[in-house]
Design an enzyme around this catalytic site. Sequence first.
Site, short mmCIF file in Angstrom:
data_model
loop_
_atom_site.label_atom_id
_atom_site.label_comp_id
_atom_site.label_asym_id
_atom_site.label_seq_id
_atom_site.Cartn_x
_atom_site.Cartn_y
_atom_site.Cartn_z
N ASP A 21 0.84 -1.20 0.00
CA ASP A 21 0.00 0.00 0.00
C ASP A 21 0.87 1.25 0.00
O ASP A 21 2.05 1.21 0.40
CB ASP A 21 -0.90 0.02 1.23
CG ASP A 21 -1.97 -1.06 1.19
OD1 ASP A 21 -2.28 -1.55 0.08
OD2 ASP A 21 -2.49 -1.43 2.26
N ILE A 22 0.30 2.37 -0.38
CA ILE A 22 1.05 3.62 -0.56
C ILE A 22 1.81 4.02 0.72
O ILE A 22 2.93 4.50 0.64
CB ILE A 22 0.12 4.76 -1.03
CG1 ILE A 22 0.93 6.04 -1.31
CG2 ILE A 22 -1.01 5.02 -0.04
CD1 ILE A 22 0.14 7.12 -2.02
#
Length: 291
Positions: free
Chosen positions: A127-128
Amino acid sequence: MIFNYKILKDTKVSEYLKSFYLSKSKIYKLFTEDSILVNNEIINKDCSLSKNDTLSIILNENIDYIPEDKKIDILYEDDYLLIINKPKGIIIHNDSKDKLGSLCNVVANYYLKKNLDLNVRFAHRLDIDTTGIIIFCKDILSLAYMNHIIESHELNRYYYALVSNKINNKSGVINLPIGEDRHHKSRRRVSKTGQNAITYYKVLVENKDYSLVEVLLKTGRTHQIRVHFSHIGNPLLGDSLYGGSKKYIDRCALHSQRVEFIHPVYKTKISLKCELPLDMKRLIGDFSEEK
């Protein structure tokens, strides 16, 4: 680019390629394009390989992402793999290769500087806001192999997470299926009709407000760690999407800390660790007074 593979035992060319779990269509394409050599000679799929022979694959390709000159933290590199410490706040790839701002763009720039005419191939995603270990593959055999061992759970991925409050059981397994949340497009939730999801965990240290947990994923569902810990009442710090407070940290406090797997080509065990980022390390310092 030419990739060379030292043969470790007697076999057939076709069997060697299949051992990487490369698809039949890609194997067929390599032969029809005369892209496979053995000891510098073009061969067919029935050719025998002897131990210490060199099989070579010719890849006629170019860097397929726009290079972006940003710092890259390399944890491990050889002729086949590039393993990076991903910083927070960057996505692995955009929805289009002609955009900037992703880790693939940064890797493309690294390849450009190293004169490597290669497609950028990531084996998995983070995820970011998740930091830590991310694996890129330089060649098609290694990518096929890594995809297989990830899907079959032969690659062990350990995470460190800072979760809210104390956890009742100091070690255990969360075995709850995860599906889409029809009320919120970006979220996932525990659902009887969802996909099988298994998370092993162990509490390392804790204080009255939060706990440091080591997590081993046996499945790789979207947002799995975040969903599971939120469901049991311990959302990750900073994870506002799943009920975590931003009081202590401004991002989801999750770090890909360690990987273990058998190397696709060398067949040796690879075990890599990645140091915690400063924002999580700072919070762990608070535990010292509790011990």
